[in-house]
Design a protein around this motif. Sequence first.
Motif, PDB file in Angstrom:
ATOM      1  N   PHE A 155      24.456  56.450  66.851  1.00  0.00           N
ATOM      2  CA  PHE A 155      25.243  57.760  66.746  1.00  0.00           C
ATOM      3  C   PHE A 155      24.832  58.729  66.698  1.00  0.00           C
ATOM      4  N   ARG A 158      20.449  61.500  70.364  1.00  0.00           N
ATOM      5  CA  ARG A 158      20.859  61.873  71.879  1.00  0.00           C
ATOM      6  C   ARG A 158      20.559  61.215  72.837  1.00  0.00           C
ATOM      7  N   GLU A 159      21.180  60.691  73.831  1.00  0.00           N
ATOM      8  CA  GLU A 159      21.211  59.941  74.766  1.00  0.00           C
ATOM      9  C   GLU A 159      21.772  60.661  75.542  1.00  0.00           C
ATOM     10  N   THR A 161      24.521  60.784  79.117  1.00  0.00           N
ATOM     11  CA  THR A 161      25.776  59.909  79.099  1.00  0.00           C
ATOM     12  C   THR A 161      25.918  58.913  79.886  1.00  0.00           C
ATOM     13  N   ALA A 239      27.823  54.960  72.499  1.00  0.00           N
ATOM     14  CA  ALA A 239      27.314  56.178  71.964  1.00  0.00           C
ATOM     15  C   ALA A 239      27.382  57.053  72.558  1.00  0.00           C
ATOM     16  N   ALA A 240      26.687  57.506  74.075  1.00  0.00           N
ATOM     17  CA  ALA A 240      26.556  58.048  75.402  1.00  0.00           C
ATOM     18  C   ALA A 240      27.962  58.598  75.301  1.00  0.00           C
ATOM     19  N   ARG A 243      29.080  60.682  72.725  1.00  0.00           N
ATOM     20  CA  ARG A 243      28.685  62.424  72.531  1.00  0.00           C
ATOM     21  C   ARG A 243      29.127  63.209  73.513  1.00  0.00           C
ATOM     22  N   GLU A 263      31.869  57.051  63.939  1.00  0.00           N
ATOM     23  CA  GLU A 263      31.176  56.691  64.633  1.00  0.00           C
ATOM     24  C   GLU A 263      31.053  58.354  65.602  1.00  0.00           C
ATOM     25  N   SER A 267      28.094  62.183  65.964  1.00  0.00           N
ATOM     26  CA  SER A 267      27.606  62.851  67.568  1.00  0.00           C
ATOM     27  C   SER A 267      28.067  63.832  67.129  1.00  0.00           C
ATOM     28  N   VAL A 269      31.179  65.402  67.031  1.00  0.00           N
ATOM     29  CA  VAL A 269      32.265  65.658  68.218  1.00  0.00           C
ATOM     30  C   VAL A 269      33.101  66.071  67.268  1.00  0.00           C
ATOM     31  N   LYS A 313      32.794  71.289  63.268  1.00  0.00           N
ATOM     32  CA  LYS A 313      31.669  70.676  63.663  1.00  0.00           C
ATOM     33  C   LYS A 313      32.095  69.551  61.839  1.00  0.00           C
ATOM     34  N   ARG A 316      29.126  64.813  58.149  1.00  0.00           N
ATOM     35  CA  ARG A 316      27.462  64.209  58.584  1.00  0.00           C
ATOM     36  C   ARG A 316      28.630  62.926  57.761  1.00  0.00           C
TER      37      ARG A 316
END
Length: 336
Positions: A155, A158-159, A161, A239-240, A243, A263, A267, A269, A313, A316
Motif C-alpha cells: 500500500f 505505486r501500482e 489501477t 492496493a491498486a 490508490r 491501508e 496510499s 487517500v 492527506k 503515514r
Amino acid sequence: MKILIDHHQPFLLAHGGFRVQIEQTARALGELGCEVEYLRWWDANQKADLIHFFGRPPSGMAYFAHQKAIPLVISDLLTAQGSRGIWQIRSQCMARSVIEKVMPASLLDRMSWRVYREADAVVALTNWEARLFCQLYGTPKTRLHVVPNGVDEAFFMREETSESVDSSGEYLLCTATITERKRVLELAEAANLAGLRLLICGKPYSFTDRYFQRFLNEVGTPRSVVQYVGEVVDRGEMAALVRAARGFVLLSTMESQSLAALEAAASGVPLLLSDLPWARETFGDHAQYCGSRSTSRELAGHLTKFWHSPVIKPIRPSTWKEVASRLIDVYRSVLP
C-alpha cells in the motif's frame, strides 16, 4: 527469542482484522529474526520464551504460564468498549467493581477479567484503549504498551489501477466485512441517494445473512451507482483499488483501529470515518468525520460534502516491520 502466538477463534469460522493482525505480526517478527510458532495446544513438548495471546485468554493462562516461567503478553481489541460514551464506560467500571465484590470466584473466572492484571504485558492499539484497560479491568499502567496496527508494504508503493473494475471515473471506496456493525448497507443507500459512485470490497460472515441479502438488493437495483466487488484477496490488486479511489469511507458504529483505513492512509487517500475515539486519536485533523448513527439521508449529505471537499492527506501509518520492532521491545521488557 522463540514466541508462541495463540488465539481463541479458529480462522475458518470468522475472517477479519484480527486474523490479518496475527498473520502479519507473525510474518514480520520472523523477518526480524524471531522464531515464531503458533501454539499447539496438544503438544506438551513445545518450547517458548514467551507466549503472545491475541484476544482475551482463559482466566488461568497467566498463572499456568508463570508456573513454567513463561511470560504472557496479551493483545486484545476493545472494539465495543472503546466505542461507548463516557457515561456508559463509567457505569461499566462501577458494575465491574460491584460484581467482583459479590460474585463467587468460580463465576468471575469465566469472565477472565483478572488475566489483564496478571499478564506480564498488555498491548493496546491506541492510548484510548490503553486507558480503558486500566479503567475497566485494572491493568497496571506499568504493564501497558501502545503499539498500533501496521500496513502491508504494497500500500506504500505505486501500482497501476486494478483491471477488475471499471475505472473510467472517480469513485469512493469502502473495504469492510458486510455486517451491521460496519453499516455498509446504509453507506450504499447514502451513495445511491447522493448519486456518487462507490465501490465496496468485502464479504459477509455468512452469505445467507439477512443484512447481506438486503445489501445485495440495494446494490442490485437499476438506479444503483454502487459496485460490489466482493472480497479482494490479492494485496497488490487491493492496493491498486485503494490508490485509484477519490476517498475512503468507513462508517462503523464500533471499531478498534481499522486496518482498511490505515491501508488507505498509507496510499495517501482522503478519509471519511465515523467520529469514534480510535479515529480521532489515529488521524486527528487529517481525516473527515461524521456521526456513527447518522441516517442514510444524513450520510448522503456527508458523502457529497466529502466528495467536493479539498483533499486532506492522512498521516503515514506504520509498516508491519515497524510494529514488530516495537513488539520485540515489549517482549524484551518482560523477559528475564
